[in-house]
Write a protein that holds these residues in place. Structure first.
Motif, mmCIF file in Angstrom:
data_model
loop_
_atom_site.group_PDB
_atom_site.id
_atom_site.type_symbol
_atom_site.label_atom_id
_atom_site.label_comp_id
_atom_site.label_asym_id
_atom_site.label_seq_id
_atom_site.Cartn_x
_atom_site.Cartn_y
_atom_site.Cartn_z
ATOM 1 N N GLY A 65 98.003 84.428 -4.947
ATOM 2 C CA GLY A 65 98.466 83.566 -3.866
ATOM 3 C C GLY A 65 97.761 82.222 -3.772
ATOM 4 O O GLY A 65 97.943 81.506 -2.789
ATOM 5 N N LYS A 66 96.977 81.839 -4.778
ATOM 6 C CA LYS A 66 96.215 80.590 -4.711
ATOM 7 C C LYS A 66 96.647 79.617 -5.808
ATOM 8 O O LYS A 66 97.294 79.994 -6.776
ATOM 9 C CB LYS A 66 94.717 80.883 -4.807
ATOM 10 N N SER A 67 96.240 78.348 -5.634
ATOM 11 C CA SER A 67 96.577 77.298 -6.596
ATOM 12 C C SER A 67 95.332 76.510 -6.967
ATOM 13 O O SER A 67 94.343 76.482 -6.220
ATOM 14 C CB SER A 67 97.620 76.337 -6.006
ATOM 15 N N ALA A 68 95.398 75.844 -8.110
ATOM 16 C CA ALA A 68 94.304 74.982 -8.548
ATOM 17 C C ALA A 68 94.855 73.859 -9.422
ATOM 18 O O ALA A 68 95.815 74.049 -10.170
ATOM 19 C CB ALA A 68 93.258 75.780 -9.325
ATOM 20 N N LEU A 82 99.163 71.530 -12.363
ATOM 21 C CA LEU A 82 98.931 72.388 -11.205
ATOM 22 C C LEU A 82 99.288 73.814 -11.603
ATOM 23 O O LEU A 82 100.356 74.064 -12.162
ATOM 24 C CB LEU A 82 99.809 71.947 -10.026
ATOM 25 N N VAL A 83 98.370 74.756 -11.346
ATOM 26 C CA VAL A 83 98.619 76.171 -11.636
ATOM 27 C C VAL A 83 98.652 76.924 -10.315
ATOM 28 O O VAL A 83 97.702 76.858 -9.526
ATOM 29 C CB VAL A 83 97.538 76.772 -12.551
ATOM 30 N N SER A 84 99.744 77.626 -10.076
ATOM 31 C CA SER A 84 99.909 78.408 -8.845
ATOM 32 C C SER A 84 100.119 79.872 -9.200
ATOM 33 O O SER A 84 100.920 80.196 -10.088
ATOM 34 C CB SER A 84 101.111 77.894 -8.043
ATOM 35 N N PHE A 85 99.384 80.750 -8.508
ATOM 36 C CA PHE A 85 99.525 82.188 -8.709
ATOM 37 C C PHE A 85 100.310 82.768 -7.539
ATOM 38 O O PHE A 85 100.023 82.479 -6.370
ATOM 39 C CB PHE A 85 98.151 82.861 -8.787
#
Length: 439
Positions: A65-68, A82-85
């Motif tokens: 549920g997080k992004s970086a 941008l990587v989003s889980f």
């Protein structure tokens, strides 16, 4: 023909080491690097850099549920995304952009270097509160996951950046530009990113791997592994740490005259010699020097030599394309060979194969030493996973297959260990995002 070329290579002291001896020497240097820091008078060639706190608890899914935001500053290319889980951990990569690495075209000051990076990621402003920065150059790591530049390799020209803390410098620039949400920039090496991407991978039998190695062989060469024992040069509180070896910096080597010619024209003569002997950033230049010297010493026919003289450089891809089809006149080396005779083609193929064989021996030695150092892989059902990244490893003619075969030959007796070479899509990007979130 082969006898003539054997004499040629012997005259120039090419390939004067045994793989077994190189493995032993690299291992001894690794041990020295774990004991002595960079300021020690008896420091190792390989700095053996401990990385703090990036080994995640594999029983917890802290990235769900997080992004970086990720930055990947490689040997040639600069990437950002941008990587989003998702809530179940599925990653999505978006906003991916690629450009050239700052400092390749011209020398940059410290201010110019960090502002160039800020320019390249401005489009991602405030899209996440963490930035993972995969910085593929030698750094000493701090306990809060910043990195202080030790030295630049791969022909990057930014001497004022050496000694600076990358995360702190870049964060200060971003704050000046009005970035509001970024809480932290986590620095890591590309080998660490590859290793982290491998965590959670299973063997074909569904068992976890016993340990993980990150190996990058593209423009440059580097390797990282998980050290299970205490590291003498740090107060490591008994925890396991990822260690970045910087294997390309190993220098205790006998150079051929070709290597010496290449080295003296680089931006850092006398440094990172192992990397210069084999990695993609130098492979084309080294091959060009060998063929040019062979032409000067009348190894090739006069028409071949005259056509080759028109070239000013070679790329690693030129070698691969020729070996894929030696009769294709549309390739760079194929066009040269077409001016000569069938013997010229055979001689050229022999020279290229000899250079690649030395590269295979060097890569095998680095990986074998890293596997032995990690101390795992003793059970066939739980081998060591080697996550390999880099176009040179996967695209150089026959390299990956031959390295795997040679590794099996060298990991015998008391050093017996089982391994599996893995290729993971987007490994650097995903590993960097995981580091940003968990670091």
């Amino acid at each position: 023909m082969s006898e003539q070329l054997k004499i040629f290579f012997k005259k120039h002291h090419f390939q004067r080491f045994s793989t077994a001896s190189l493995i032993e020497n690299i291992l001894n240097d690794m041990d020295k690097g774990l004991k002595n820091d960079a300021n020690s008078p008896s420091k190792a060639c390989q700095p053996m850099i401990p990385v703090y706190g990036l080994l995640p608890d594999q029983n917890q899914n802290t990235h769900f549920g997080k992004s970086a935001i990720i930055i990947d500053a490689g040997g040639t290319n600069f990437r950002s995304a941008l990587v989003s889980f998702s809530e179940d951990g599925t990653p999505t990569i978006s906003n991916l952009e690629k450009s050239s690495m700052p400092g390749i075209e011209k020398e940059l000051s410290k201010e110019e270097f960090y502002n160039a990076i800020a320019d390249k990621i401005e489009y991602l402003k405030d899209k996440a509160d963490r930035i993972g920065f995969c910085f593929s150059y030698a750094m000493s790591m701090t306990k809060d996951n910043d990195g202080q530049v030790i030295v630049f390799s791969k022909e990057i020209k930014a001497p004022e950046v050496v000694g600076t803390f990358v995360g702190a410098e870049l964060l200060a620039v971003l704050k000046k530009r009005g970035w509001k949400t970024v809480e932290k920039i986590v620095l890591l090496n590309d080998t660490v990113a590859a290793l982290l991407a491998g965590l959670g991978q299973k063997t074909e039998a569904g068992n976890p791997f016993s340990s993980y190695i990150g190996f990058v062989f593209g423009t440059g060469m580097n390797n990282a592994y998980i050290e299970e024992n205490n590291i003498p040069k740090i107060d490591d509180d008994g925890k396991k740490h990822i260690v970045v070896c910087e294997g390309g910096m190993y220098n205790n080597l006998l150079l051929s005259s070709f290597d010496e010619m290449l080295d003296k024209d680089t931006v850092n003569p006398g440094e990172s010699l192992l990397e210069k002997m084999c990695s993609g950033g130098y492979f084309g230049t080294l091959t060009y020097i060998v063929i040019k010297t062979a032409c000067e010493e009348h190894i090739f026919s006069a028409p071949f030599a005259a056509r080759f003289k028109q070239l000013t450089s070679l790329k690693a891809a030129d070698i691969d394309l020729f070996l894929e089809d030696t009769s294709n006149p549309e390739t760079v080396l194929g066009a040269v060979a077409a001016e000569g005779c069938i013997t010229d083609i055979k001689k050229l193929k022999y020279i290229l194969t000899t250079i690649i064989n030395r590269t295979t021996c060097i890569v095998t030695a680095v990986l074998a030493a890293t596997i032995i150092k990690c101390g795992k892989g003793k059970d066939r059902e739980a081998p060591v996973a080697i996550v390999c990244n880099g176009s040179t490893f996967w695209k150089c003619h026959g390299l990956a297959e031959n390295v795997a075969k040679k590794l099996e030959d060298k990991l015998t007796g008391s050093s017996k260990a089982y391994f599996k070479i893995l290729k993971i899509d987007d490994d650097i990007t995903l590993g960097t995002a995981l580091a940003a979130i968990n670091g």
